[in-house]
Design a protein around this motif. Structure first.
Motif, PDB file in Angstrom:
ATOM      1  N   GLN A   1      -2.858  -2.665  -5.451  1.00  0.00           N
ATOM      2  CA  GLN A   1      -4.059  -2.601  -4.623  1.00  0.00           C
ATOM      3  C   GLN A   1      -4.958  -3.810  -4.897  1.00  0.00           C
ATOM      4  OE1 GLN A   1      -3.593   0.164  -2.675  1.00  0.00           O
ATOM      5  NE2 GLN A   1      -5.135  -0.897  -1.432  1.00  0.00           N
ATOM      6  N   ALA A   2      -5.033  -4.188  -6.158  1.00  0.00           N
ATOM      7  CA  ALA A   2      -5.839  -5.370  -6.513  1.00  0.00           C
ATOM      8  C   ALA A   2      -5.219  -6.628  -5.891  1.00  0.00           C
ATOM      9  CB  ALA A   2      -5.917  -5.511  -8.031  1.00  0.00           C
TER      10      ALA A   2
ATOM     11  N   ARG B   1      -6.800 -14.836 -10.312  1.00  0.00           N
ATOM     12  CA  ARG B   1      -7.665 -13.688 -10.614  1.00  0.00           C
ATOM     13  C   ARG B   1      -7.431 -13.069 -11.986  1.00  0.00           C
ATOM     14  NH1 ARG B   1     -10.049 -15.598  -7.301  1.00  0.00           N
ATOM     15  NH2 ARG B   1     -10.357 -15.062  -5.110  1.00  0.00           N
TER      16      ARG B   1
ATOM     17  N   LYS C   1       0.817  -1.221   0.000  1.00  0.00           N
ATOM     18  CA  LYS C   1       0.000   0.000   0.000  1.00  0.00           C
ATOM     19  C   LYS C   1       0.850   1.270   0.000  1.00  0.00           C
ATOM     20  CE  LYS C   1      -2.506  -1.273   3.561  1.00  0.00           C
ATOM     21  NZ  LYS C   1      -3.491  -1.139   4.629  1.00  0.00           N
TER      22      LYS C   1
ATOM     23  N   GLU D   1      -8.297  -8.563  10.277  1.00  0.00           N
ATOM     24  CA  GLU D   1      -8.035  -7.197   9.826  1.00  0.00           C
ATOM     25  C   GLU D   1      -7.998  -6.281  11.030  1.00  0.00           C
ATOM     26  OE1 GLU D   1     -10.373  -5.856   6.372  1.00  0.00           O
ATOM     27  OE2 GLU D   1     -10.682  -7.998   6.079  1.00  0.00           O
TER      28      GLU D   1
ATOM     29  N   VAL E   1      -3.470  -6.699  -3.096  1.00  0.00           N
ATOM     30  CA  VAL E   1      -3.788  -6.625  -1.659  1.00  0.00           C
ATOM     31  C   VAL E   1      -5.226  -7.070  -1.423  1.00  0.00           C
ATOM     32  CG1 VAL E   1      -4.214  -5.001   0.250  1.00  0.00           C
ATOM     33  CG2 VAL E   1      -2.110  -4.831  -1.074  1.00  0.00           C
ATOM     34  N   HIS E   2      -6.107  -6.538  -2.237  1.00  0.00           N
ATOM     35  CA  HIS E   2      -7.535  -6.851  -2.084  1.00  0.00           C
ATOM     36  C   HIS E   2      -7.767  -8.363  -2.102  1.00  0.00           C
ATOM     37  CE1 HIS E   2     -11.812  -6.234  -2.436  1.00  0.00           C
ATOM     38  NE2 HIS E   2     -11.819  -7.105  -3.426  1.00  0.00           N
ATOM     39  N   ASN E   3      -7.008  -9.047  -2.938  1.00  0.00           N
ATOM     40  CA  ASN E   3      -7.194 -10.501  -3.068  1.00  0.00           C
ATOM     41  C   ASN E   3      -6.339 -11.300  -2.086  1.00  0.00           C
ATOM     42  OD1 ASN E   3      -9.066 -11.163  -5.398  1.00  0.00           O
ATOM     43  ND2 ASN E   3      -7.799  -9.524  -6.224  1.00  0.00           N
TER      44      ASN E   3
ATOM     45  N   LEU F   1      -6.184 -10.539   1.412  1.00  0.00           N
ATOM     46  CA  LEU F   1      -6.563 -10.432   2.825  1.00  0.00           C
ATOM     47  C   LEU F   1      -7.113 -11.738   3.377  1.00  0.00           C
ATOM     48  CD1 LEU F   1      -7.950  -6.780   2.818  1.00  0.00           C
ATOM     49  CD2 LEU F   1      -5.705  -7.599   3.550  1.00  0.00           C
TER      50      LEU F   1
ATOM     51  N   GLU G   1      -2.382   0.740  -8.593  1.00  0.00           N
ATOM     52  CA  GLU G   1      -3.711   0.135  -8.782  1.00  0.00           C
ATOM     53  C   GLU G   1      -3.608  -1.384  -8.861  1.00  0.00           C
ATOM     54  OE1 GLU G   1      -5.681   1.973 -12.140  1.00  0.00           O
ATOM     55  OE2 GLU G   1      -5.348   3.956 -11.234  1.00  0.00           O
TER      56      GLU G   1
ATOM     57  N   PRO H   1      -7.840  -0.557   5.478  1.00  0.00           N
ATOM     58  CA  PRO H   1      -7.082  -1.131   4.370  1.00  0.00           C
ATOM     59  C   PRO H   1      -6.536  -0.099   3.391  1.00  0.00           C
ATOM     60  CG  PRO H   1      -9.419  -1.689   4.201  1.00  0.00           C
ATOM     61  CD  PRO H   1      -9.226  -0.984   5.514  1.00  0.00           C
ATOM     62  N   ARG H   2      -7.038   1.151   3.453  1.00  0.00           N
ATOM     63  CA  ARG H   2      -6.535   2.146   2.486  1.00  0.00           C
ATOM     64  C   ARG H   2      -5.301   2.877   2.977  1.00  0.00           C
ATOM     65  NH1 ARG H   2     -12.167   4.741   2.679  1.00  0.00           N
ATOM     66  NH2 ARG H   2     -11.633   3.985   4.728  1.00  0.00           N
TER      67      ARG H   2
END
Ligand SMILES: C[S@@+](CC[C@H](N)C(=O)[O-])C[C@H]1O[C@@H](n2cnc3c(N)ncnc32)[C@H](O)[C@@H]1O
Length: 407
Positions: free
Chosen positions: A93-94, A214, A43, A110, A96-98, A100, A90, A114-115
């Motif tokens: 970030q994708a 993904r 991040k 968590e 990271v999103h996948n 967690l 970006e 997350p941002r």
């Protein structure tokens, strides 16, 4: 057939988290802390690169006006680098999103927004930038030549030793320790072999989970892997040139293929004797604190008659790390130890030129003069003076998201 390492159901299709064998609370706490440290590094990327770009801007603006006027394009190129970093962020970030909930059998509850990102160490940022370059090696058209030089010799050897017209390849098990972003293991599985990649680093695991599970659309994603390189550029635009990935659809494996990725330290995860037909190591054996521990583990987990295929240099990862055990053996010595173990070296090439995440337009390029070998564990029991017990692992830090190949 392989005895996979205590596999649990997975979040992504191809990633399993090996539970820590010895799990005192402290180890679990460190693991959690490490997980969040690496998420944070992903991040923090944008801020890190912006900082670097701003430094370059400040330096340029400190020049006398008549020097600045000579090159009106410099600041706009720096602005372009910033935009590329935004774009890389970006993608990160994708990832990271996948990540967690990446391990179904391991919760890293968590605990923060997350941002938001806290400053990361230079060390973690270097590792993240190397991970971005690993996408080039494993999953881009640009990396094809490098894969041909590193992965192809291993794959060809597997096909020679276990030919599909003479054996049922769906029963031949291949383990790839230190699998990185998983391309070598994936290619082996694509040919019908049972293949498991094993990886230790969260940087790699998060990224391989993303690409393997993904990213279906070929070349749908873009990265700018070279923007962090401010030296040795022949043209300014070389620094901002993109790569697209994945060059193939990772989901396109044959329906009946057996492919998996297992997280954890190779020597801790793999302790079932005589489980694998083949162990394939690529740029891996020098990641050991004690390479003999890897030799020992591979000896143990190979079935009688099984083969170890290796390609790589000996750039010992822990060589320059204070307080870390690092045994730096020459290839000659490793070879001796292998033979003393009982391995029969069947193929050996002492000079295979390869690169590692090479920037092919850089004015500085490294070439590795690698060794390649195929070593067989004989079918007959061999008295090597070693019992089959694996000695306890050398003292080590909780995680090895650390040392890097020169690129
Ligand atoms: C130099 S990279 C090579 C990656 C891949 N094989 C390739 O050729 O691109 C070495 C990899 O081994 C992983 N690694 C290091 N120590 C490990 C261990 N004890 N168990 C599993 N993986 C490990 C690192 O995280 C890294 O991804």
């Amino acid at each position: 057939m392989a005895e996979p390492a205590d596999e649990a159901a997975v979040g992504g299709k191809f990633v399993q988290k090996e539970r820590i064998k010895y799990s005192p609370e402290e180890e679990a706490r460190l693991e959690r802390q490490h997980f969040w440290r690496i998420i944070n590094a992903f991040k923090f990327y944008r801020a890190h690169v912006q900082d670097r770009v701003q430094r370059a801007e400040r330096q340029f603006l400190s020049l006398p006006k008549h020097h600045q006027d000579l090159l009106p394009g410099v600041l706009s190129n720096l602005a372009h680098i910033s935009q590329c970093a935004e774009h890389n962020q970006e993608v990160l970030q994708a990832i990271v999103h996948n990540s967690l909930h990446i391990f179904e059998n391991m919760e890293y509850s968590e605990r923060e927004d997350p941002r938001k990102a806290r400053p990361s160490s230079t060390f973690d940022m270097d590792k993240l930038k190397s991970t971005i370059k690993q996408f080039v090696r494993d999953w881009s058209e640009t990396g094809r030549a490098e894969r041909e030089s590193c992965y192809k010799p291993i794959i060809q050897e597997i096909q020679r030793l276990f030919p599909s017209d003479q054996c049922d390849v769906s029963k031949v098990s291949v383990l790839v320790p230190g699998a990185g972003l998983g391309r070598l293991a994936w290619e082996i599985a694509r040919l019908g072999y049972i293949c498991q990649g094993n990886e230790w680093s969260f940087f790699m695991l998060f990224s391989s989970n993303f690409v393997l599970n993904r990213c279906e659309k070929v070349n749908a994603l873009t990265l700018y892997p070279w923007i962090h390189q401010f030296s040795n550029n022949k043209k300014s635009c070389d620094q901002t040139r993109p790569i697209t990935f994945p060059d193939v659809n990772p989901q396109s494996l044959p329906i009946d293929s057996e492919f998996s990725m297992v997280a954890g330290d190779f020597v801790e995860v793999y302790n079932n004797s005589e489980s694998w037909d083949c162990v394939a190591t690529c740029f891996f054996i020098d990641t050991a604190h004690n390479v003999l521990e890897y030799v020992e583990t591979i000896w143990k987990i190979l079935k009688p008659g099984g083969v170890w295929i290796n390609l790589g240099p000996l750039l010992y990862h822990f060589e320059n790390m204070a307080n870390e055990l690092s045994i730096e053996l020459s290839y000659e010595d490793i070879r001796k130890a292998m033979i003393n173990y009982g391995f029969h070296i069947e193929v050996e090439k002492e000079s295979m030129l390869t690169t590692y995440t090479e920037n092919d337009r850089s004015m500085l390029r490294y070439v590795y003069d690698c060794v390649f070998f195929v070593a067989r564990k004989p079918t007959e029991p061999h008295s090597n003076g070693q019992d089959d017990e694996i000695s306890p692992s050398a003292a080590k830090s909780p995680r090895r998201d650390d040392v890097d190949y020169l690129t």
